[in-house]
Design an enzyme around this catalytic site. Structure first.
Site, PDB file in Angstrom:
ATOM      1  N   HIS A  57       0.943  -1.113   0.107  1.00  0.00           N
ATOM      2  CA  HIS A  57       0.078  -0.025   0.141  1.00  0.00           C
ATOM      3  C   HIS A  57       0.951   1.309   0.108  1.00  0.00           C
ATOM      4  O   HIS A  57       2.215   1.201  -0.030  1.00  0.00           O
ATOM      5  CB  HIS A  57      -0.925   0.204   1.280  1.00  0.00           C
ATOM      6  CG  HIS A  57      -0.267  -0.042   2.591  1.00  0.00           C
ATOM      7  ND1 HIS A  57       0.509  -1.000   3.003  1.00  0.00           N
ATOM      8  CD2 HIS A  57      -0.361   1.105   3.589  1.00  0.00           C
ATOM      9  CE1 HIS A  57       0.913  -0.897   4.130  1.00  0.00           C
ATOM     10  NE2 HIS A  57       0.598   0.441   4.567  1.00  0.00           N
ATOM     11  N   HIS A  59       1.069   4.166   2.094  1.00  0.00           N
ATOM     12  CA  HIS A  59       1.393   4.759   3.428  1.00  0.00           C
ATOM     13  C   HIS A  59       2.810   5.125   3.161  1.00  0.00           C
ATOM     14  O   HIS A  59       3.806   4.314   2.899  1.00  0.00           O
ATOM     15  CB  HIS A  59       0.825   4.051   4.591  1.00  0.00           C
ATOM     16  CG  HIS A  59      -0.333   3.947   5.035  1.00  0.00           C
ATOM     17  ND1 HIS A  59      -1.064   3.112   5.782  1.00  0.00           N
ATOM     18  CD2 HIS A  59      -1.475   4.845   4.539  1.00  0.00           C
ATOM     19  CE1 HIS A  59      -2.218   3.411   5.912  1.00  0.00           C
ATOM     20  NE2 HIS A  59      -2.671   4.379   4.910  1.00  0.00           N
ATOM     21  N   ASP A  61       5.275   5.204   5.122  1.00  0.00           N
ATOM     22  CA  ASP A  61       6.503   4.225   5.873  1.00  0.00           C
ATOM     23  C   ASP A  61       6.719   3.087   4.766  1.00  0.00           C
ATOM     24  O   ASP A  61       7.597   2.424   5.002  1.00  0.00           O
ATOM     25  CB  ASP A  61       6.070   3.718   7.194  1.00  0.00           C
ATOM     26  CG  ASP A  61       4.886   3.222   7.347  1.00  0.00           C
ATOM     27  OD1 ASP A  61       3.948   3.482   6.448  1.00  0.00           O
ATOM     28  OD2 ASP A  61       4.925   2.056   8.269  1.00  0.00           O
ATOM     29  N   HIS A  62       6.025   2.859   3.736  1.00  0.00           N
ATOM     30  CA  HIS A  62       6.351   1.940   2.766  1.00  0.00           C
ATOM     31  C   HIS A  62       6.681   2.477   1.511  1.00  0.00           C
ATOM     32  O   HIS A  62       7.169   1.718   0.604  1.00  0.00           O
ATOM     33  CB  HIS A  62       4.912   0.881   2.487  1.00  0.00           C
ATOM     34  CG  HIS A  62       4.517   0.120   3.743  1.00  0.00           C
ATOM     35  ND1 HIS A  62       4.837  -1.035   4.062  1.00  0.00           N
ATOM     36  CD2 HIS A  62       3.872   0.830   4.683  1.00  0.00           C
ATOM     37  CE1 HIS A  62       4.419  -1.445   5.263  1.00  0.00           C
ATOM     38  NE2 HIS A  62       3.769  -0.352   5.813  1.00  0.00           N
ATOM     39  N   HIS A 163      -6.811  -2.821   5.270  1.00  0.00           N
ATOM     40  CA  HIS A 163      -6.180  -1.900   6.155  1.00  0.00           C
ATOM     41  C   HIS A 163      -6.648  -0.588   6.306  1.00  0.00           C
ATOM     42  O   HIS A 163      -6.087   0.694   6.412  1.00  0.00           O
ATOM     43  CB  HIS A 163      -4.561  -1.712   5.574  1.00  0.00           C
ATOM     44  CG  HIS A 163      -3.620  -1.087   6.615  1.00  0.00           C
ATOM     45  ND1 HIS A 163      -3.551  -1.108   7.898  1.00  0.00           N
ATOM     46  CD2 HIS A 163      -2.674   0.109   6.254  1.00  0.00           C
ATOM     47  CE1 HIS A 163      -2.605  -0.305   8.536  1.00  0.00           C
ATOM     48  NE2 HIS A 163      -2.160   0.204   7.501  1.00  0.00           N
ATOM     49  N   ASP A 239       0.507  -4.859   7.269  1.00  0.00           N
ATOM     50  CA  ASP A 239      -0.494  -3.984   7.422  1.00  0.00           C
ATOM     51  C   ASP A 239      -1.767  -4.305   7.040  1.00  0.00           C
ATOM     52  O   ASP A 239      -2.266  -3.691   6.081  1.00  0.00           O
ATOM     53  CB  ASP A 239       0.049  -2.501   6.768  1.00  0.00           C
ATOM     54  CG  ASP A 239       1.369  -2.047   7.370  1.00  0.00           C
ATOM     55  OD1 ASP A 239       1.943  -2.768   7.971  1.00  0.00           O
ATOM     56  OD2 ASP A 239       1.327  -0.968   7.255  1.00  0.00           O
ATOM     57  N   HIS A 301       8.686  -5.324  10.705  1.00  0.00           N
ATOM     58  CA  HIS A 301       7.855  -3.902  10.670  1.00  0.00           C
ATOM     59  C   HIS A 301       7.128  -3.926  12.273  1.00  0.00           C
ATOM     60  O   HIS A 301       6.043  -3.878  12.399  1.00  0.00           O
ATOM     61  CB  HIS A 301       6.768  -4.078   9.888  1.00  0.00           C
ATOM     62  CG  HIS A 301       5.946  -2.794   9.465  1.00  0.00           C
ATOM     63  ND1 HIS A 301       6.607  -1.849   9.408  1.00  0.00           N
ATOM     64  CD2 HIS A 301       4.656  -2.636   9.343  1.00  0.00           C
ATOM     65  CE1 HIS A 301       5.686  -0.882   9.049  1.00  0.00           C
ATOM     66  NE2 HIS A 301       4.601  -1.276   9.044  1.00  0.00           N
TER      67      HIS A 301
END
Length: 339
Positions: A57, A59, A61-62, A163, A239, A301
């Site tokens: 996805h 977000h 942090d990814h 998520h 996630d 993670h």
């Protein structure tokens, strides 16, 4: 063939997965997510040769480390440039592409394709370097039937999870391995030699194979000597909400998987917080691994809300449900406490 996995990033920081499939004839590099500093921990030669980038996805942090990856590959012509992700990936990636000034690249070759994995279809959009990535060319659409990518050494399957936004779980499977059972050679009156490799690589309708000057039918030899075994497999899970129904369906889809690399964001005492934020606990990840009958679980993670001693306790709790559970070795936080 061999399949190797490297978790990128440190404990409590952004993480990603770098995976290599070595078929003996080709080497394919797959990158799953691209958190901050993740791509920069790999040698330039590895980053610049990544064959496919898969986002779970988008977000921050990814995807925060995407610029490091893109800087190495933006004008690459040696292989296709392909990115995969959930619905909305093309629009977000176009913004990332256009976050730089491209006044010196007008008309230059260089294509990027972004494939969005929807529930029932895969939509691919093309962006061109020579256009400064300004136009989203709607290129193709095809049914989504499980396998999203197939290469020389294996395939990638995708499953849409929840998520509070679609988050894609991935399963990488090597192609079946073909081997010659040399113990059967004597019964056929044959001796080992270079012809064995020719037999392994040949198709069943190939011309007769010369062995010590005598022709032998390839299909007959393959039927008599060849064995086929299941290749290795790795799942990348991060996630999403892992409730009972999701656990059941995902365990079935991942049954017999070699290694699951799964988020361990929360300790089990904080399961209500995990559910509120549509995340997992280390214990839930371990229960999934047990239910799916996998060989090994690697937790990654993890949240920096916890101290190192708590990460060790989270691992111990997970091992009570699934003993063959580990953190990435380079984290150096394995605990001797085992279930």
């Amino acid at each position: 063939m061999s399949l190797t996995n490297v978790v990128l990033g440190e404990a409590g920081c952004d993480n990603a997965l770098f995976l290599r499939i070595d078929s003996g004839k080709s080497l394919e590099r797959l990158l799953f997510d691209c958190g901050e500093d993740c791509a920069s921990t790999l040698p330039f030669a590895e980053v610049s040769n990544v064959d496919q980038l898969f986002f779970s996805h988008l977000h921050i942090d990814h995807v925060a480390g995407f610029d490091s990856f893109f800087r190495c590959t933006y004008d690459r012509l040696t292989k296709p440039n392909h990115i995969w992700g959930p619905p909305g990936t093309a629009q977000i990636l176009q913004h990332r592409f256009q976050g730089f000034l491209w006044n010196l690249q007008a008309g230059e070759p260089g294509e990027w394709r972004v494939s969005e994995i929807h529930e029932s279809e895969i939509r691919t959009t093309r962006f061109d370097l020579g256009e400064a990535f300004s136009i989203a060319h709607q290129e193709s659409s095809r049914p989504h039937q499980g396998i999203v990518w197939s290469g020389a050494g294996g395939t990638v399957k995708a499953f849409t999870m929840d998520h509070k936004t679609p988050s894609i779980a991935y399963l990488v499977e090597e192609h079946s391995r073909r081997n010659v059972d040399t113990s059967k050679l004597a019964s056929l009156g044959l001796k080992p030699g270079p012809w064995l490799k020719q037999l392994k690589d040949a198709s069943s309708d190939s011309p007769p194979l010369l062995i010590e000057g005598a022709p032998h039918d390839v299909k007959s030899l393959q039927d008599a000597l060849m064995t086929e075994s299941k290749g290795d497999s790795t799942a990348y899970l991060t996630d999403f909400l892992l409730d009972d129904s999701t656990m059941e369906g995902l365990a079935e889809s991942l049954h017999g998987c070699g290694t699951i690399i799964c988020e361990g964001q929360y300790r089990h005492a904080d399961i209500e917080l995990a559910r509120k934020n549509y995340h997992m606990t280390t214990v839930l990840a371990a229960k999934l691994a047990k239910r799916a009958g996998v060989e090994k679980l690697i937790l990654f993670h993890v949240s920096d809300r916890y101290a190192r001693a708590e990460w060790q306790e989270m691992l111990r709790e997970a091992r009570e449900a699934f003993p063959n559970t580990h953190y990435p070795e380079h984290w150096g936080i394995e605990t001797s406490a085992s279930a």
